[in-house]
Design a protein around this motif. Structure first.
Motif, short mmCIF file in Angstrom:
data_model
loop_
_atom_site.label_atom_id
_atom_site.label_comp_id
_atom_site.label_asym_id
_atom_site.label_seq_id
_atom_site.Cartn_x
_atom_site.Cartn_y
_atom_site.Cartn_z
N PRO A 91 0.84 -1.20 0.00
CA PRO A 91 0.00 0.00 0.00
C PRO A 91 0.87 1.25 0.00
O PRO A 91 2.04 1.23 0.41
CB PRO A 91 -0.81 -0.12 1.30
CG PRO A 91 -0.75 -1.56 1.67
CD PRO A 91 0.58 -2.06 1.17
N VAL A 92 0.26 2.37 -0.41
CA VAL A 92 1.03 3.61 -0.54
C VAL A 92 1.60 4.07 0.79
O VAL A 92 2.67 4.68 0.82
CB VAL A 92 0.16 4.72 -1.17
CG1 VAL A 92 -0.13 4.44 -2.61
CG2 VAL A 92 -1.15 4.88 -0.38
N ASP A 93 0.89 3.78 1.93
CA ASP A 93 1.44 4.22 3.22
C ASP A 93 2.70 3.44 3.58
O ASP A 93 3.63 3.99 4.18
CB ASP A 93 0.40 4.12 4.32
CG ASP A 93 -0.28 2.76 4.39
OD1 ASP A 93 -0.01 1.92 3.52
OD2 ASP A 93 -1.10 2.55 5.31
N ILE A 94 2.77 2.18 3.16
CA ILE A 94 3.99 1.40 3.39
C ILE A 94 5.11 1.91 2.49
O ILE A 94 6.26 2.09 2.94
CB ILE A 94 3.73 -0.10 3.11
CG1 ILE A 94 2.78 -0.68 4.16
CG2 ILE A 94 5.03 -0.89 3.09
CD1 ILE A 94 3.37 -0.78 5.54
N ILE A 95 4.78 2.15 1.22
CA ILE A 95 5.79 2.65 0.27
C ILE A 95 6.34 3.98 0.75
O ILE A 95 7.56 4.22 0.74
CB ILE A 95 5.17 2.79 -1.13
CG1 ILE A 95 4.85 1.40 -1.70
CG2 ILE A 95 6.12 3.54 -2.07
CD1 ILE A 95 4.07 1.44 -3.00
N ASN A 96 5.45 4.85 1.21
CA ASN A 96 5.89 6.17 1.70
C ASN A 96 6.81 6.02 2.90
O ASN A 96 7.84 6.70 3.01
CB ASN A 96 4.66 7.01 2.08
CG ASN A 96 5.03 8.40 2.50
OD1 ASN A 96 5.72 9.11 1.79
ND2 ASN A 96 4.55 8.81 3.67
N PHE A 97 6.48 5.09 3.83
CA PHE A 97 7.32 4.87 5.00
C PHE A 97 8.70 4.37 4.59
O PHE A 97 9.73 4.84 5.09
CB PHE A 97 6.65 3.87 5.94
CG PHE A 97 7.48 3.50 7.14
CD1 PHE A 97 7.50 4.30 8.27
CD2 PHE A 97 8.30 2.36 7.12
CE1 PHE A 97 8.28 3.96 9.36
CE2 PHE A 97 9.07 2.02 8.21
CZ PHE A 97 9.07 2.83 9.34
N ILE A 121 -3.65 10.45 4.73
CA ILE A 121 -3.49 9.45 5.79
C ILE A 121 -4.27 9.84 7.04
O ILE A 121 -4.91 9.02 7.68
CB ILE A 121 -1.99 9.28 6.14
CG1 ILE A 121 -1.22 8.75 4.91
CG2 ILE A 121 -1.80 8.35 7.32
CD1 ILE A 121 0.27 8.70 5.12
N TYR A 122 -4.22 11.14 7.36
CA TYR A 122 -4.93 11.62 8.55
C TYR A 122 -5.37 13.05 8.34
O TYR A 122 -4.62 13.85 7.78
CB TYR A 122 -4.03 11.54 9.78
CG TYR A 122 -4.71 12.00 11.06
CD1 TYR A 122 -4.53 13.30 11.55
CD2 TYR A 122 -5.57 11.14 11.73
CE1 TYR A 122 -5.18 13.72 12.70
CE2 TYR A 122 -6.23 11.56 12.88
CZ TYR A 122 -6.03 12.85 13.35
OH TYR A 122 -6.68 13.26 14.48
N PRO A 123 -6.61 13.36 8.73
CA PRO A 123 -7.61 12.51 9.40
C PRO A 123 -8.38 11.65 8.39
O PRO A 123 -8.31 11.89 7.19
CB PRO A 123 -8.51 13.52 10.08
CG PRO A 123 -8.45 14.73 9.21
CD PRO A 123 -7.05 14.78 8.68
N ASN A 160 0.60 10.92 2.08
CA ASN A 160 1.80 10.14 1.74
C ASN A 160 2.48 10.72 0.50
O ASN A 160 3.23 10.04 -0.18
CB ASN A 160 1.45 8.67 1.53
CG ASN A 160 0.43 8.47 0.42
OD1 ASN A 160 -0.09 9.44 -0.14
ND2 ASN A 160 0.15 7.22 0.09
N PHE A 161 2.19 11.99 0.23
CA PHE A 161 2.79 12.70 -0.91
C PHE A 161 4.30 12.88 -0.67
O PHE A 161 4.73 13.04 0.47
CB PHE A 161 2.11 14.06 -1.07
CG PHE A 161 2.52 14.81 -2.30
CD1 PHE A 161 1.97 14.49 -3.53
CD2 PHE A 161 3.43 15.84 -2.22
CE1 PHE A 161 2.34 15.20 -4.67
CE2 PHE A 161 3.81 16.55 -3.34
CZ PHE A 161 3.26 16.22 -4.59
N THR A 162 5.08 12.83 -1.75
CA THR A 162 6.54 12.93 -1.57
C THR A 162 7.13 14.16 -2.26
O THR A 162 7.59 15.09 -1.59
CB THR A 162 7.23 11.66 -2.11
OG1 THR A 162 6.81 11.41 -3.45
CG2 THR A 162 6.90 10.46 -1.23
N ILE A 163 7.12 14.18 -3.59
CA ILE A 163 7.82 15.25 -4.31
C ILE A 163 6.85 16.00 -5.21
O ILE A 163 6.04 15.40 -5.91
CB ILE A 163 8.96 14.66 -5.18
CG1 ILE A 163 9.96 13.94 -4.27
CG2 ILE A 163 9.66 15.74 -5.99
CD1 ILE A 163 11.01 13.17 -5.05
#
Length: 755
Positions: free
Chosen positions: A639-645, A675-677, A701-704
């Motif tokens: 999932p994207v939250d895992i990838i982001n972490f 991710i939140y809220p 979970n946005f990066t760049i």
């Protein structure tokens, strides 16, 4: 005459009501019949029940000879003695002789009254009635059970235990004679008052016994040489909290329990000495329960380390007191989730920052690992993975699990929320012990037994297979202090154990299991005060292993795999879930594991999906851009939250395939999630120390790249390479929209509440 007849009939029916009443002390016995505690009766007397026991022969003979030698010949009144006493009293113008039989004395014991001629007549009538309604042995037993023996000592068995520290069956002739003369004038003569007169009375009775050839000359001389005690022994006083508990629950005068007295004494000493050590770090209380697993009998129950410590609430029963459960419930959720087919011990769970409304679980280390196996999460008691699992398992179902086994739960599942698995729900030592005892019995659960002959219904709450897998995993939990290297010693016990520490370090729990015993301990302060040095592992765990070490070498055996309750299945090596073989030519590394035969089929890994790739297996393709040489493949997609972490922490992971850049379909190359809220959350925003309303942290979970943040359709701020901001929000409903530079956007609605 009519009046006398009516009076006699009234007494005839009243006597048995009084006769059958008793006001005995409550006596609590251990499994071997040894005294744990004796309670004073309602009149503050010691009155040991001896209702159905045969009267000791020596005491019977001595009492009848002293009090009423014609007891078995008369019908309640010895007429010859009565006439002689009347004549002597008239001659001397005062009472110089009595003629009360044992039956008449029973009449007085039934209803003590002032000695008048009228009451004497009534006493005689009642004596006749007693003789009609009861046997001689019943009358004698009532007398001996209710006769006063000095002070607040009532009954021959009480007197035997208090004066000689022995059961009446073991009395010598000298001791039997002493007890026989005591009820005659217990207020004037007893072992602590007028000692010399008591010896004279005893010796006179011994002489009678000799003259009537009941005892031999040698027995007579030896009996005269026996001293007369001036000591009053105290009854044993062990397991005070337990004894008070069973006294409240049972109506019987004698309560037969499952406690093992010597074990109780040993562990009381261990607990007392250990808490004395912990007082240096502000921990003043502790409690222990030990269960024999095969019978589910409570064999040791210690409510506090010092019952008489008033300053630290020593009379509080720490076994039944409700306290935060800490992490002690985690093994049960893992067992239930295995049985439901959600996980295996090798399945991977998310260990990343997670949010459930206002609740965001944290590991004790304040660190996250990304993805961890169930086995790792259980051994290390990680918080985030277990909350993520609870979300999948269903909070209400987990709550109902405790309701179904009739645990005493005071609040609704909504009150506890996800914190139920991290200490939000309060339990006591008996409740938590019964659950761990069920694990030790391979899932067979019932209420713990502490009263002999009281049976409890049992039911299977976990499969045998999942119970064994949890037990086998828990034996690998690291031990505290000198126990850390336990596995280096051949003769060291193999203990499956779990700990828990509550919020604010108020409670330290440790529960250990071997095939023979379950031991549960709690340490903390009854007043709820925390200690920054308190932990379940060190504070409670050290005590747990001291207790196990005191139990001997019976714990060397380890839990064995239940026959026929585990099967071998294949799971994918990367995520530990079931391999779906519905699609051919899918290459996934697999491993063989053990899984309960009674559990539902393990689910297919949620981290794999089927995709079409181009012939180079470089890009993902769709019907708009594939050609005849496309490849169908199953790939790992976290999932994207895992990838982001993983990206943030520089951890290597399986990257997802980019979509074919030449595809005519517009795919968002930089998609993201909020991710939140969570959408439709209700959030309380309090005032800070400066009386200013707190802001809300919005996470993605946005990066760049660039993001546009909108609040209620108005641009709030633009950011570059930022994944989160703090936003000041008005009271009530709010709409938050976040959009990237390609127009890809996410929207949530939340409600803000002020306190």
């Amino acid at each position: 005459m009519v009046v006398i007849s009516s009076f006699g009939i009234h007494l005839y029916y009243k006597v048995p009501i009084i006769f059958e009443k008793n006001n005995y002390s409550t006596v609590v016995l251990d499994k071997n019949g040894e005294i744990l505690r004796v309670f004073l009766n309602e009149k503050e007397d010691w009155k040991y029940p001896a209702i159905d026991e045969p009267i000791p022969e020596k005491l019977k003979i001595a009492t009848i000879l002293y009090e009423d030698k014609n007891f078995y010949k008369h019908i309640g009144i010895d007429m010859k003695s009565l006439l002689r006493a009347i004549m002597l009293n008239i001659k001397n113008m005062k009472k110089v002789s009595g003629a009360s039989t044992i039956t008449m004395q029973v009449s007085r014991l039934l209803e003590p009254k002032k000695r008048t001629y009228f009451n004497k007549i009534k006493e005689i009538i009642v004596s006749f009635i007693i003789e009609i309604r009861y046997s001689k042995d019943e009358i004698l037993r009532y007398y001996l059970n209710n006769a006063p023996y000095g002070g607040n000592i009532i009954g021959y068995k009480t007197a035997s235990l208090k004066y000689f520290n022995k059961l009446p069956d073991n009395l010598t002739w000298s001791e039997a004679a002493l007890l026989s003369v005591l009820p005659n004038a217990p207020g004037l003569i007893n072992p602590k008052k007028n000692h010399d007169q008591l010896i004279i009375k005893r010796n006179n009775l011994l002489k009678k016994l000799y003259e009537y050839s009941i005892i031999s000359e040698s027995e007579y001389k030896l009996s005269l040489r026996e001293g007369v005690t001036n000591i009053v022994y105290n009854f044993d006083f062990y397991a005070p909290h337990f004894c008070e508990k069973v006294k409240r629950e049972c109506k019987e005068n004698i309560i037969y329990t499952t406690i093992e007295k010597q074990l109780q004494i040993n562990i009381e000493k261990i607990l007392y000495e250990y808490i004395e050590e912990l007082k240096e770090i502000g921990i003043n209380n502790g409690a222990v329960v030990v269960i024999e697993n095969s019978s589910k009998n409570v064999i040791s129950y210690i409510g506090s380390n010092n019952y008489w410590d008033k300053i630290n609430g020593g009379m509080v029963d720490g076994v039944t007191a409700k306290r935060s459960s800490g992490s002690t419930l985690k093994p049960f959720l893992y067992a239930l989730a295995i049985d439901k087919g959600l996980i295996s011990l090798d399945s991977k769970l998310k260990d990343i920052p997670s949010y459930y409304g206002n609740f965001s679980p944290q590991n004790a280390s304040r660190e996250f690992q990304g993805m961890v196996t169930v086995r790792e999460a259980l051994i290390n008691s990680l918080n985030t993975p277990i909350v993520n699992l609870l979300d999948e398992f269903d909070l209400l179902e987990f709550y109902n699990f405790f309701k179904e086994i009739k645990m005493d739960i005071n609040d609704t599942y909504g009150h506890y929320g996800y914190s139920i698995i991290l200490g939000g729900m309060e339990v006591n030592l008996l409740e938590i012990s019964s659950l761990y005892t069920a694990l030790a019995n391979y899932g067979d659960y019932s209420k713990l037994k502490y009263i002999v002959d009281k049976e409890e219904k049992s039911k299977n709450i976990f499969s045998q297979g999942s119970s064994y897998l949890i037990l086998d995993t828990l034996k690998d939990v690291s031990r505290p202090g000198d126990e850390f290297y336990w596995d280096k010693f051949i003769n060291k016990d193999k203990i499956s154990w779990k700990t828990g520490t509550s919020f604010g370090r108020r409670d330290g729990w440790a529960i250990g299991m071997t095939p023979k015993y379950t031991v549960a301990v709690w340490v903390g302060n009854f007043n709820g005060k925390g200690s920054y040095k308190l932990t379940g592992v060190e504070s409670a765990g050290t005590l747990l292993f001291r207790i196990f070490n005191s139990l001997g070498n019976e714990n060397i055996a380890e839990f064995t795999e239940p026959k026929g309750e585990l099967k071998e299945i294949y799971v994918d090596e990367e995520t530990g879930y079931f391999i779906d073989n519905s699609v051919e030519n899918i290459e996934i590394n697999k491993i063989k594991i053990k899984y309960p035969t009674q559990a539902k089929q393990l689910r297919v890994s949620p981290y794999y999906k089927y995709v079409y790739l181009d012939k180079t297996c470089e890009y993902e393709v769709c019907s708009k851009c594939w050609k005849h040489d496309k490849v169908f493949k199953k790939i790992l997609v976290y999932p994207v939250d895992i990838i982001n972490f993983y990206q943030k922490n520089g951890i290597k992971f399986h990257k997802k395939f980019e979509h074919n850049p030449n595809c005519s379909t517009n795919y968002e190359q930089n998609s993201f999630n909020i991710i939140y809220p969570k959408n439709n959350s209700k959030i309380l925003l309090p005032l800070n120390n400066e009386n200013i309303r707190e802001t809300l942290n919005i996470k993605t979970n946005f990066t760049i790249g660039k993001l546009f943040w909108f609040l209620n359709k108005e641009l709030y701020i633009e950011t570059i390479n930022k994944s989160e901001i703090n936003m000041a929000l008005p009271l009530g409903e709010n709409i938050i929209t976040i959009m990237d530079s390609n127009g890809y956007k996410k929207t949530i609605k939340i409600k803000i509440i002020y306190n």
